[in-house]
Design an enzyme around this catalytic site. Structure first.
Site, mmCIF file in Angstrom:
data_model
loop_
_atom_site.group_PDB
_atom_site.id
_atom_site.type_symbol
_atom_site.label_atom_id
_atom_site.label_comp_id
_atom_site.label_asym_id
_atom_site.label_seq_id
_atom_site.Cartn_x
_atom_site.Cartn_y
_atom_site.Cartn_z
ATOM 1 N N HIS A 252 20.368 20.772 24.925
ATOM 2 C CA HIS A 252 19.209 19.990 24.477
ATOM 3 C C HIS A 252 19.435 18.483 24.484
ATOM 4 C CE1 HIS A 252 21.493 20.388 20.692
ATOM 5 N NE2 HIS A 252 20.874 19.306 20.286
ATOM 6 N N LYS A 256 21.920 12.431 26.254
ATOM 7 C CA LYS A 256 22.582 11.346 25.510
ATOM 8 C C LYS A 256 23.670 10.681 26.342
ATOM 9 C CE LYS A 256 21.668 12.558 20.664
ATOM 10 N NZ LYS A 256 22.222 13.155 19.427
ATOM 11 N N HIS A 308 12.104 16.882 20.462
ATOM 12 C CA HIS A 308 11.738 15.966 19.369
ATOM 13 C C HIS A 308 10.226 15.790 19.242
ATOM 14 C CE1 HIS A 308 15.781 14.818 18.192
ATOM 15 N NE2 HIS A 308 16.096 14.622 19.464
ATOM 16 N N ASP A 352 18.064 22.405 15.778
ATOM 17 C CA ASP A 352 18.791 21.137 15.931
ATOM 18 C C ASP A 352 18.739 20.320 14.645
ATOM 19 O OD1 ASP A 352 20.185 19.025 17.243
ATOM 20 O OD2 ASP A 352 18.267 18.042 17.659
HETATM 21 P P1 C2E Z 1 20.969 13.912 15.476
HETATM 22 O O1 C2E Z 1 21.874 13.190 14.537
HETATM 23 O O2 C2E Z 1 21.536 15.137 16.136
HETATM 24 O O3 C2E Z 1 19.678 14.320 14.678
HETATM 25 C C1 C2E Z 1 18.732 15.199 15.226
HETATM 26 C C2 C2E Z 1 17.465 15.199 14.404
HETATM 27 O O4 C2E Z 1 17.754 15.722 13.098
HETATM 28 C C3 C2E Z 1 16.872 13.831 14.146
HETATM 29 O O5 C2E Z 1 16.048 13.427 15.237
HETATM 30 C C4 C2E Z 1 16.043 14.082 12.891
HETATM 31 O O6 C2E Z 1 14.817 14.717 13.215
HETATM 32 C C5 C2E Z 1 16.896 15.099 12.138
HETATM 33 N N1 C2E Z 1 17.700 14.427 11.106
HETATM 34 C C6 C2E Z 1 18.952 13.929 11.207
HETATM 35 N N2 C2E Z 1 19.372 13.432 10.040
HETATM 36 C C7 C2E Z 1 18.346 13.585 9.153
HETATM 37 C C8 C2E Z 1 18.167 13.253 7.756
HETATM 38 O O7 C2E Z 1 19.053 12.683 7.097
HETATM 39 N N3 C2E Z 1 16.955 13.606 7.178
HETATM 40 C C9 C2E Z 1 15.973 14.202 7.900
HETATM 41 N N4 C2E Z 1 14.812 14.519 7.272
HETATM 42 N N5 C2E Z 1 16.104 14.519 9.219
HETATM 43 C C10 C2E Z 1 17.281 14.220 9.835
HETATM 44 P P2 C2E Z 1 15.766 11.862 15.467
HETATM 45 O O8 C2E Z 1 15.450 11.185 14.174
HETATM 46 O O9 C2E Z 1 14.752 11.762 16.548
HETATM 47 O O10 C2E Z 1 17.128 11.284 15.990
HETATM 48 C C11 C2E Z 1 17.643 11.607 17.265
HETATM 49 C C12 C2E Z 1 19.042 11.129 17.394
HETATM 50 O O11 C2E Z 1 19.074 9.706 17.241
HETATM 51 C C13 C2E Z 1 20.013 11.648 16.313
HETATM 52 O O12 C2E Z 1 20.477 12.928 16.649
HETATM 53 C C14 C2E Z 1 21.094 10.572 16.344
HETATM 54 O O13 C2E Z 1 21.952 10.733 17.482
HETATM 55 C C15 C2E Z 1 20.279 9.307 16.587
HETATM 56 N N6 C2E Z 1 19.935 8.674 15.301
HETATM 57 C C16 C2E Z 1 18.800 8.836 14.571
HETATM 58 N N7 C2E Z 1 18.819 8.048 13.474
HETATM 59 C C17 C2E Z 1 19.986 7.368 13.495
HETATM 60 C C18 C2E Z 1 20.602 6.370 12.631
HETATM 61 O O14 C2E Z 1 20.053 5.957 11.616
HETATM 62 N N8 C2E Z 1 21.824 5.897 12.992
HETATM 63 C C19 C2E Z 1 22.455 6.335 14.133
HETATM 64 N N9 C2E Z 1 23.662 5.844 14.421
HETATM 65 N N10 C2E Z 1 21.912 7.265 14.971
HETATM 66 C C20 C2E Z 1 20.702 7.772 14.649
HETATM 67 FE FE FE Z 2 17.947 15.108 20.591
HETATM 68 FE FE FE Z 3 21.616 17.724 18.732
#
Ligand code: C2E
Ligand code: FE
Ligand code: FE
Ligand code: SIN
Ligand code: SIN
Length: 412
Positions: A252, A256, A308, A352
């Site tokens: 998925h 990246k 997403h 995910d």
């Molecule tokens: P990821 O870390 O694998 O997170 C996948 C999805 O899990 C996120 O999609 C979000 O929908 C959910 N998610 C992750 N952490 C939380 C949380 O603390 N609370 C809630 N309610 N949902 C959560 P999203 O937001 O579209 O982010 C996609 C990717 O972007 C993330 O994959 C990560 O690689 C990056 N990312 C997102 N936000 C941040 C951030 O604040 N800092 C950094 N360094 N990377 C981020």
């Molecule tokens: Fe993703």
């Molecule tokens: Fe993932």
């Protein structure tokens, strides 16, 4: 068909040829093991069985089916147990691995004490199950490589009475296993190829580890299994879709690889501009599968592009399949919602996010089970397909078993 004329439609050889053909169409190792064990059990009307795979000098318990013990929802949790048996003549499966000869036992409790192996009663003692007849077969692939051992337990007469494995079972199941072993090896290679592909992404994003993608793949396969059973889909069709879904879901986030390190590895919150760059991982991923030469490509494309998207309009990228190659691709030009989001992507979204919530990230600590479920349920109907969340909660004991099997070594 010529074969049918020579052998007759009910000939065991023909049954095996047909089943071998079906096994050869499967790609993922777990689906292949499931199919091989199911068909072997069906041939002998065996109540239970398991498959061990060779890893270094051990046999790893990799798959189990048991009609008497594992019935109904949640039974699949038993699939995700993890234990190892040494390849030595002291256990039945170890002995078969060592001698590479199939072994028939009529009653596991009446073994000749002169034999080098003994029957391990601990499973029966814990479960109350009574193991009687056993057929244990080495799984040998090309160039006489030992892939593993299959063990069938409690053959039954048509009336359901446990009896010894008959001569047909002892003749034809090992024959089937020779071909099946090649399929198992191929399945292991497919899995390793995908993990290697993910390793490239992992070099870029330390959160996308091999265990993360295997968890997400298994969560998706289990959710889909329940979704499709609810609709009364045929077991054969469910297996085929599950097989593709498991692999496609593992990929998925493969897009990246196209995101700069400075953004992906940022320790802390992203700015809006940085997050816009991250959103491109859906489109980069989809571009890897645009040839669409197979069902697996199509499903991988749908998941990479749409994992997403959100049930009620606010997800990303909202780009039609035909436009993922456009260099000036415009995010959000075709919002996707509800059932416009492919089923595979709706399932992967829940899997995910749950895995992100229950794992540590550079920007957050892992949440407790209660907090994870609370977030998923709060967002059911807005972010997530509500039925998928409902199924996820229903099978949560299986989900936890998967998390245990593919546990992360956080310190490493
Ligand atoms: P990821 O870390 O694998 O997170 C996948 C999805 O899990 C996120 O999609 C979000 O929908 C959910 N998610 C992750 N952490 C939380 C949380 O603390 N609370 C809630 N309610 N949902 C959560 P999203 O937001 O579209 O982010 C996609 C990717 O972007 C993330 O994959 C990560 O690689 C990056 N990312 C997102 N936000 C941040 C951030 O604040 N800092 C950094 N360094 N990377 C981020
Ligand atoms: Fe993703
Ligand atoms: Fe993932
Ligand atoms: C199904 O409804 O079982 C098909 C799922 C898919 O291929 O997207
Ligand atoms: C699908 O999207 O493939 C099936 C739609 C549904 O019934 O949820």
């Amino acid at each position: 068909m010529l074969e049918e004329q020579c052998l007759g439609p009910e000939s065991p050889v023909l049954k095996i040829l047909r089943t071998t053909d079906e096994v050869n169409q499967l790609k993922d190792v777990d689906t292949i093991l499931d199919k091989i064990l199911f068909e072997s059990r069906r041939f002998a009307n065996a109540d239970a069985g398991s498959i061990f795979l060779v890893e270094k000098d051990s046999l790893i318990f990799s798959f189990v089916q048991n009609e008497t013990l594992f019935k109904g929802e949640g039974a699949n949790a038993a699939l995700y147990q993890n234990f190892a048996v040494p390849i030595s003549e002291h256990s039945i499966v170890g002995y078969v691995a060592k001698t590479r000869q199939a072994l028939t036992i009529d009653d596991a409790y009446e073994l000749d004490p002169a034999l080098p192996f003994s029957f391990n009663k601990s499973f029966d003692e814990k479960s109350g199950y009574r193991t009687t007849s056993m057929l244990t077969i080495p799984l040998i692939a090309q160039e006489s490589r030992l892939v593993g051992v299959m063990q069938l337990i409690n053959a039954r007469s048509a009336a359901g009475v446990v009896e010894p494995f008959d001569v047909d079972a002892r003749t034809y199941i090992p024959l089937f296993c020779n071909n099946a072993s090649v399929a198992i090896e191929r399945g292991i290679m497919n899995r390793e190829l995908i993990l290697r592909m993910m390793k490239m992404a992992e070099l870029r994003d330390p959160t996308e580890t091999g265990t993360h993608v295997q968890r997400v793949g298994s969560y998706c396969a289990e959710i889909y299994g329940t979704w499709a059973s609810r609709r009364g889909h045929a077991a054969k069709d469910i297996k085929r879709v599950r097989d593709n879904l498991r692999l496609a879901a593992m990929l998925h986030d493969v897009g990246k690889v196209g995101i700069p390190d400075a953004i992906l590895k940022k320790p802390g919150k992203l700015t809006d501009e940085e997050f816009d760059v991250i959103k491109m991982h859906t489109i980069f991923g989809a571009r890897l599968f645009t040839n669409l030469t197979s069902d697996l490509d199509r499903m991988s494309m749908e998941i990479a592009l749409c994992h997403h998207e959100k049930w009620d309009l606010r997800g990303y990228p909202g780009v039609p399949y035909e436009e993922v190659w456009d260099p000036a691709v415009k995010m959000g030009c075709k919002p996707r919602t509800g059932e416009d989001i492919p089923l595979a992507a709706r399932i992967c979204a829940v899997a995910d996010v749950y895995d992100a919530l229950s794992s540590p990230r550079s920007y957050k600590e892992p949440f407790s089970d209660e907090k994870c479920l609370e977030i998923l349920q709060k967002d059911a109907g807005t972010h997530f397909d509500p039925e998928i969340v409902e199924i996820f909660v229903e099978i949560f004991d299986v989900i936890k078993a998967i998390r245990g099997k593919y546990a992360e070594n956080w310190a490493g």
